[in-house]
Design an enzyme around this catalytic site. Structure first.
Site, PDB file in Angstrom:
ATOM      1  N   SER A 142       0.851  -1.202   0.000  1.00 51.72           N
ATOM      2  CA  SER A 142       0.000   0.000   0.000  1.00 51.72           C
ATOM      3  C   SER A 142       0.877   1.239   0.000  1.00 51.72           C
ATOM      4  O   SER A 142       0.459   2.291  -0.451  1.00 51.72           O
ATOM      5  CB  SER A 142      -0.880   0.056   1.245  1.00 51.72           C
ATOM      6  OG  SER A 142      -1.350  -1.190   1.600  1.00 51.72           O
ATOM      7  N   TYR A 143       2.092   1.096   0.542  1.00 50.39           N
ATOM      8  CA  TYR A 143       3.001   2.240   0.664  1.00 50.39           C
ATOM      9  C   TYR A 143       4.347   1.881   0.051  1.00 50.39           C
ATOM     10  O   TYR A 143       4.928   0.847   0.407  1.00 50.39           O
ATOM     11  CB  TYR A 143       3.186   2.615   2.143  1.00 50.39           C
ATOM     12  CG  TYR A 143       1.885   2.991   2.810  1.00 50.39           C
ATOM     13  CD1 TYR A 143       1.365   4.268   2.674  1.00 50.39           C
ATOM     14  CD2 TYR A 143       1.174   2.052   3.558  1.00 50.39           C
ATOM     15  CE1 TYR A 143       0.161   4.616   3.279  1.00 50.39           C
ATOM     16  CE2 TYR A 143      -0.032   2.384   4.156  1.00 50.39           C
ATOM     17  CZ  TYR A 143      -0.528   3.661   4.012  1.00 50.39           C
ATOM     18  OH  TYR A 143      -1.717   3.989   4.601  1.00 50.39           O
ATOM     19  N   LEU A 146      10.205   0.625   1.076  1.00 50.58           N
ATOM     20  CA  LEU A 146      10.428  -0.784   1.430  1.00 50.58           C
ATOM     21  C   LEU A 146      10.105  -1.030   2.904  1.00 50.58           C
ATOM     22  O   LEU A 146      10.553  -0.288   3.776  1.00 50.58           O
ATOM     23  CB  LEU A 146      11.884  -1.174   1.152  1.00 50.58           C
ATOM     24  CG  LEU A 146      12.170  -2.677   1.283  1.00 50.58           C
ATOM     25  CD1 LEU A 146      11.611  -3.448   0.096  1.00 50.58           C
ATOM     26  CD2 LEU A 146      13.648  -2.940   1.423  1.00 50.58           C
ATOM     27  N   HIS A 147       9.284  -2.026   3.170  1.00 49.05           N
ATOM     28  CA  HIS A 147       8.995  -2.398   4.555  1.00 49.05           C
ATOM     29  C   HIS A 147       8.701  -3.887   4.632  1.00 49.05           C
ATOM     30  O   HIS A 147       8.237  -4.493   3.671  1.00 49.05           O
ATOM     31  CB  HIS A 147       7.846  -1.568   5.132  1.00 49.05           C
ATOM     32  CG  HIS A 147       6.572  -1.684   4.350  1.00 49.05           C
ATOM     33  ND1 HIS A 147       6.298  -0.881   3.265  1.00 49.05           N
ATOM     34  CD2 HIS A 147       5.507  -2.504   4.486  1.00 49.05           C
ATOM     35  CE1 HIS A 147       5.109  -1.200   2.783  1.00 49.05           C
ATOM     36  NE2 HIS A 147       4.612  -2.193   3.490  1.00 49.05           N
TER      37      HIS A 147
HETATM   38  O1  G7M Z   1       2.538  -3.800   2.798  1.00 46.92           O
HETATM   39  P1  G7M Z   1       1.539  -2.692   2.986  1.00 46.92           P
HETATM   40  O2  G7M Z   1       2.017  -1.401   2.306  1.00 46.92           O
HETATM   41  O3  G7M Z   1       0.184  -3.078   2.606  1.00 46.92           O
HETATM   42  O4  G7M Z   1       1.522  -2.432   4.545  1.00 46.92           O
HETATM   43  C1  G7M Z   1       1.552  -1.189   5.145  1.00 46.92           C
HETATM   44  C2  G7M Z   1       1.297  -1.379   6.616  1.00 46.92           C
HETATM   45  O5  G7M Z   1       1.571  -0.142   7.271  1.00 46.92           O
HETATM   46  C3  G7M Z   1      -0.142  -1.746   6.967  1.00 46.92           C
HETATM   47  O6  G7M Z   1      -0.136  -3.001   7.618  1.00 46.92           O
HETATM   48  C4  G7M Z   1      -0.610  -0.623   7.885  1.00 46.92           C
HETATM   49  O7  G7M Z   1      -1.371  -1.102   8.967  1.00 46.92           O
HETATM   50  C5  G7M Z   1       0.689  -0.018   8.373  1.00 46.92           C
HETATM   51  N1  G7M Z   1       0.609   1.395   8.682  1.00 46.92           N
HETATM   52  C6  G7M Z   1       0.012   2.349   7.938  1.00 46.92           C
HETATM   53  N2  G7M Z   1       0.193   3.545   8.535  1.00 46.92           N
HETATM   54  C7  G7M Z   1      -0.303   4.791   8.005  1.00 46.92           C
HETATM   55  C8  G7M Z   1       0.937   3.363   9.661  1.00 46.92           C
HETATM   56  C9  G7M Z   1       1.445   4.239  10.669  1.00 46.92           C
HETATM   57  O8  G7M Z   1       1.298   5.465  10.648  1.00 46.92           O
HETATM   58  N3  G7M Z   1       2.174   3.629  11.669  1.00 46.92           N
HETATM   59  C10 G7M Z   1       2.365   2.281  11.721  1.00 46.92           C
HETATM   60  N4  G7M Z   1       3.059   1.797  12.745  1.00 46.92           N
HETATM   61  N5  G7M Z   1       1.911   1.444  10.772  1.00 46.92           N
HETATM   62  C11 G7M Z   1       1.190   1.975   9.755  1.00 46.92           C
END
Ligand code: G7M
Length: 207
Positions: A142-143, A146-147
């Site tokens: 979604s973002y 890299l995570h």
């Molecule tokens: O792989 P994908 O891009 O789908 O995962 C992004 C992850 O970031 C999701 O599991 C969200 O729950 C997590 N997430 C999104 N935001 C905006 C935040 C945030 O501000 N803080 C944290 N700790 N996790 C987030």
């Protein structure tokens, strides 16, 4: 007779149009994306969108969630921060690893992350052994910074299905075998009917 009903709910606030669409029932389609498709369709699409990843920078710069950090390595080139995912629930381990550098699979260097140190930190803190941790990346994410996701194996985490999750250990092995691995093979992912990226693949005659 006592009837015990347990209901799990997720509250997303503030919810964008994208969030609303995500939780509405939708038809989904599988895409088989080649490296050419990535360059011609996906990458221009990502670049044309203003996906905000400010929250990632806020975490990395300690402007947000600094008190929630579970483990960090401050090295400017190979460093990272491990924090609980927003989806965290007390009974599940649900963590996010954010490298200080890197924005996509081919740019980031997952092989440089020392996973054993991280597993040790998670085990120490949450009592979950490495053999019960699911450590993976999402494609598509979604973002686009890299995570890596860490979830407890016993938790059937959303997004851990075959069309989205890529185990970090496999990604590391693939890149060790061939640093161009992800430029040589196609990747499969699912897109909902209303997603603009699906439209782009349809317009290109790839669906
Ligand atoms: O792989 P994908 O891009 O789908 O995962 C992004 C992850 O970031 C999701 O599991 C969200 O729950 C997590 N997430 C999104 N935001 C905006 C935040 C945030 O501000 N803080 C944290 N700790 N996790 C987030």
């Amino acid at each position: 007779i006592a009837l015990l009903i347990s209901i799990k709910t997720t509250v997303v606030y503030p919810a964008t149009e994208k969030h609303l669409q995500k939780y509405l029932r939708q038809e989904v389609h599988l895409i088989r994306e080649t490296w050419e498709d990535y360059k011609n369709i996906t990458l221009p699409f990502i670049q044309s969108q203003s996906f905000s990843i400010q929250w990632v920078y806020n975490i990395l710069e300690k402007k947000a969630e600094a008190d929630r950090i579970i483990y960090e390595n401050p090295d400017p080139s190979n460093g990272f921060v491990l924090v609980p995912d927003f989806k965290w629930n007390q009974n599940q381990v649900c963590l996010l690893l954010l490298p200080l550098k890197g924005s996509c699979l081919s740019e980031g260097n997952p092989e440089e992350m020392s996973t054993s140190v991280l597993i040790e930190a998670v085990t120490k803190r949450f009592g979950v052994p490495g053999s019960q941790l699911r450590i993976y990346l999402h494609y598509q994410p979604s973002y686009y910074h890299l995570h890596v996701h860490f979830t407890a194996l016993g938790y059937d985490a959303p997004g851990s299905s075959v069309e989205r999750a890529h185990l970090l250990a496999d990604v590391i092995d693939n890149l060790a075998m061939d640093s161009m691995y992800y430029q040589k093979r196609a990747l499969t992912f699912a897109l909902r009917a209303d997603e603009l990226l699906l439209k782009k693949f349809q317009e290109a005659g790839r669906v």
